[in-house]
Design a protein around this motif. Structure first.
Motif, PDB file in Angstrom:
ATOM      1  N   LEU A  75       0.805  -1.212   0.000  1.00 32.45           N
ATOM      2  CA  LEU A  75       0.000   0.000   0.000  1.00 32.45           C
ATOM      3  C   LEU A  75       0.842   1.269   0.000  1.00 32.45           C
ATOM      4  CD1 LEU A  75      -2.693  -1.101   2.614  1.00 32.45           C
ATOM      5  CD2 LEU A  75      -2.682  -1.440   0.139  1.00 32.45           C
ATOM      6  N   VAL A  76       2.144   1.113  -0.260  1.00 31.17           N
ATOM      7  CA  VAL A  76       3.066   2.251  -0.277  1.00 31.17           C
ATOM      8  C   VAL A  76       3.857   2.242  -1.581  1.00 31.17           C
ATOM      9  CG1 VAL A  76       5.035   3.344   0.866  1.00 31.17           C
ATOM     10  CG2 VAL A  76       3.302   2.181   2.234  1.00 31.17           C
ATOM     11  N   LYS A  77       4.082   3.439  -2.129  1.00 31.34           N
ATOM     12  CA  LYS A  77       4.878   3.576  -3.339  1.00 31.34           C
ATOM     13  C   LYS A  77       5.818   4.764  -3.159  1.00 31.34           C
ATOM     14  CE  LYS A  77       4.518   3.861  -8.369  1.00 31.34           C
ATOM     15  NZ  LYS A  77       3.624   4.090  -9.525  1.00 31.34           N
ATOM     16  N   PRO A  78       7.089   4.639  -3.580  1.00 28.60           N
ATOM     17  CA  PRO A  78       8.045   5.736  -3.413  1.00 28.60           C
ATOM     18  C   PRO A  78       7.527   7.066  -3.969  1.00 28.60           C
ATOM     19  CG  PRO A  78       9.182   3.762  -4.142  1.00 28.60           C
ATOM     20  CD  PRO A  78       7.714   3.456  -4.221  1.00 28.60           C
ATOM     21  N   ASN A  79       7.723   8.123  -3.202  1.00 32.25           N
ATOM     22  CA  ASN A  79       7.332   9.480  -3.597  1.00 32.25           C
ATOM     23  C   ASN A  79       5.826   9.665  -3.767  1.00 32.25           C
ATOM     24  OD1 ASN A  79      10.120  10.231  -3.777  1.00 32.25           O
ATOM     25  ND2 ASN A  79      10.194   9.270  -5.806  1.00 32.25           N
ATOM     26  N   LYS A  80       5.049   8.733  -3.222  1.00 30.78           N
ATOM     27  CA  LYS A  80       3.598   8.843  -3.281  1.00 30.78           C
ATOM     28  C   LYS A  80       3.024   8.766  -1.864  1.00 30.78           C
ATOM     29  CE  LYS A  80       3.170   8.767  -7.824  1.00 30.78           C
ATOM     30  NZ  LYS A  80       2.583   9.885  -8.602  1.00 30.78           N
ATOM     31  N   ARG A  81       1.859   9.367  -1.664  1.00 35.28           N
ATOM     32  CA  ARG A  81       1.202   9.311  -0.360  1.00 35.28           C
ATOM     33  C   ARG A  81       0.687   7.892  -0.125  1.00 35.28           C
ATOM     34  NH1 ARG A  81      -2.005  13.535  -0.938  1.00 35.28           N
ATOM     35  NH2 ARG A  81      -3.326  12.319  -2.309  1.00 35.28           N
ATOM     36  N   PRO A  82       0.953   7.288   1.055  1.00 36.60           N
ATOM     37  CA  PRO A  82       0.457   5.929   1.335  1.00 36.60           C
ATOM     38  C   PRO A  82      -1.068   5.887   1.322  1.00 36.60           C
ATOM     39  CG  PRO A  82       2.129   6.576   2.929  1.00 36.60           C
ATOM     40  CD  PRO A  82       1.757   7.813   2.168  1.00 36.60           C
ATOM     41  N   VAL A  83      -1.616   4.743   1.008  1.00 37.96           N
ATOM     42  CA  VAL A  83      -3.068   4.576   1.030  1.00 37.96           C
ATOM     43  C   VAL A  83      -3.556   4.727   2.473  1.00 37.96           C
ATOM     44  CG1 VAL A  83      -4.976   3.008   0.572  1.00 37.96           C
ATOM     45  CG2 VAL A  83      -2.995   3.042  -0.961  1.00 37.96           C
ATOM     46  N   ASP A  84      -4.523   5.609   2.687  1.00 31.15           N
ATOM     47  CA  ASP A  84      -5.037   5.889   4.033  1.00 31.15           C
ATOM     48  C   ASP A  84      -6.246   4.990   4.322  1.00 31.15           C
ATOM     49  OD1 ASP A  84      -5.922   6.898   6.422  1.00 31.15           O
ATOM     50  OD2 ASP A  84      -5.873   8.999   5.819  1.00 31.15           O
ATOM     51  N   LEU A  85      -5.978   3.820   4.902  1.00 27.84           N
ATOM     52  CA  LEU A  85      -7.064   2.887   5.205  1.00 27.84           C
ATOM     53  C   LEU A  85      -7.963   3.418   6.317  1.00 27.84           C
ATOM     54  CD1 LEU A  85      -5.400  -0.646   4.998  1.00 27.84           C
ATOM     55  CD2 LEU A  85      -6.671   0.597   3.246  1.00 27.84           C
ATOM     56  N   LEU A 141      -5.305  -2.227  -6.072  1.00 25.99           N
ATOM     57  CA  LEU A 141      -3.992  -1.888  -6.615  1.00 25.99           C
ATOM     58  C   LEU A 141      -3.503  -2.877  -7.670  1.00 25.99           C
ATOM     59  CD1 LEU A 141      -2.205  -0.742  -3.339  1.00 25.99           C
ATOM     60  CD2 LEU A 141      -3.029   0.695  -5.201  1.00 25.99           C
ATOM     61  N   ARG A 142      -4.291  -3.908  -7.944  1.00 24.30           N
ATOM     62  CA  ARG A 142      -3.913  -4.842  -9.001  1.00 24.30           C
ATOM     63  C   ARG A 142      -3.926  -4.136 -10.351  1.00 24.30           C
ATOM     64  NH1 ARG A 142      -7.979  -9.699  -7.993  1.00 24.30           N
ATOM     65  NH2 ARG A 142      -8.194  -9.305 -10.229  1.00 24.30           N
ATOM     66  N   GLU A 143      -3.067  -4.558 -11.260  1.00 21.26           N
ATOM     67  CA  GLU A 143      -2.955  -3.901 -12.560  1.00 21.26           C
ATOM     68  C   GLU A 143      -4.240  -3.968 -13.374  1.00 21.26           C
ATOM     69  OE1 GLU A 143       0.386  -5.363 -14.712  1.00 21.26           O
ATOM     70  OE2 GLU A 143       1.863  -4.606 -13.279  1.00 21.26           O
ATOM     71  N   ASP A 144      -5.046  -5.011 -13.165  1.00 19.66           N
ATOM     72  CA  ASP A 144      -6.295  -5.130 -13.916  1.00 19.66           C
ATOM     73  C   ASP A 144      -7.452  -4.417 -13.224  1.00 19.66           C
ATOM     74  OD1 ASP A 144      -6.238  -6.965 -11.814  1.00 19.66           O
ATOM     75  OD2 ASP A 144      -7.664  -8.310 -12.806  1.00 19.66           O
ATOM     76  N   ILE A 160     -10.284   5.120 -15.381  1.00 14.85           N
ATOM     77  CA  ILE A 160      -9.504   5.700 -14.273  1.00 14.85           C
ATOM     78  C   ILE A 160      -8.015   5.432 -14.481  1.00 14.85           C
ATOM     79  CG2 ILE A 160      -9.018   5.562 -11.794  1.00 14.85           C
ATOM     80  CD1 ILE A 160     -11.979   4.982 -11.341  1.00 14.85           C
ATOM     81  N   ARG A 161      -7.667   4.220 -14.885  1.00 12.21           N
ATOM     82  CA  ARG A 161      -6.253   3.894 -15.139  1.00 12.21           C
ATOM     83  C   ARG A 161      -5.668   4.809 -16.214  1.00 12.21           C
ATOM     84  NH1 ARG A 161      -8.149  -1.520 -15.011  1.00 12.21           N
ATOM     85  NH2 ARG A 161      -7.978  -1.688 -17.286  1.00 12.21           N
TER      86      ARG A 161
END
Length: 222
Positions: free
Chosen positions: A6-16, A107-110, A146-147
């Motif tokens: 749920l985390v990606k570099p330089n991105k805000r973490p997903v706020d569950l 967060l899955r690619e599909d 959206i993608r």
């Protein structure tokens, strides 16, 4: 520590935590087993009991050997008052555990993929709420738009569904909220595009002005 998925570099973490509040607001807390708008057996904050079938409900610890005794009206009219109850904290923890799995699905690619990290916290919360209820995964075109970052097409596409056309008032309201936030993303894109265009124009005007000044100085020096 946030789940690495749920985390990606330089991105805000997903706020569950924010998403959980959205879900609790939409679902509400029901202590007895009840039938949701899709006639699936549910409990707490919209947690499915097994797959929601009567068979899974009867095999669960919430079913009473006294049989099913439905209430008379409102949510009680959809609830088995003979069934075992669940307290709010246990219901909340069940919801959080399920939400974690739904976030990983989103967060899955599909599904939404990495584009999810670029969305506003409010839109993320509503999208996870939709995954929690099972509406967004059924809308393949909406997720594709959206993608692509095409929120202008995603907004009407999300409401073009059986869930919205035939859903209860509460279901329609939460779907309309998500659609509204998709529309706000469209407005943001238009604003950034206009601002970017204005910046480019200002830059080019400055360049042209600089060239003219240099040309004037050159002519004067001759």
């Amino acid at each position: 520590m946030p789940d690495p998925i749920l985390v990606k570099p330089n991105k805000r973490p997903v706020d569950l935590g924010k998403a959980a509040k959205v879900i609790m607001g939409h679902e509400g807390y029901v202590k007895h087993p009840y039938l949701d708008s899709k006639d699936k057996w549910t409990i707490g904050y919209g947690n499915l009991i097994g797959d929601g079938s009567l068979e899974d409900y009867k095999a669960s610890p919430y079913y009473s050997n006294k049989g099913i005794r439905m209430g008379r009206s409102g949510i009680a009219g959809r609830a088995d008052l003979s069934g075992a109850s669940i307290n709010q904290e246990t219901a909340r923890q069940m919801m959080v555990n399920s939400l974690d799995e739904k976030a990983k699905m989103a967060l899955r690619e599909d599904m939404i993929g990495d584009k999810f990290f670029d969305l506003s916290p409010d839109l993320q919360g509503e999208i996870l709420s939709s995954f929690y209820r099972g509406m967004m995964p059924d809308s393949k075109k909406t997720m594709a738009f959206i993608r692509e970052g095409n929120f202008e097409k995603a907004q009407p596409e999300f409401l073009d569904s059986k869930d919205y056309r035939e859903g209860a008032a509460g279901v329609k309201k939460r779907m309309e909220k998500l659609s509204q936030l998709l529309g706000e993303e469209t407005k943001k894109q238009s604003f950034y595009k206009a601002a970017s265009g204005a910046s480019r124009n200002s830059f080019m005007e400055g360049v042209e002005k600089g060239f003219k000044n240099e040309e004037i100085k050159s002519q004067r020096s001759r």
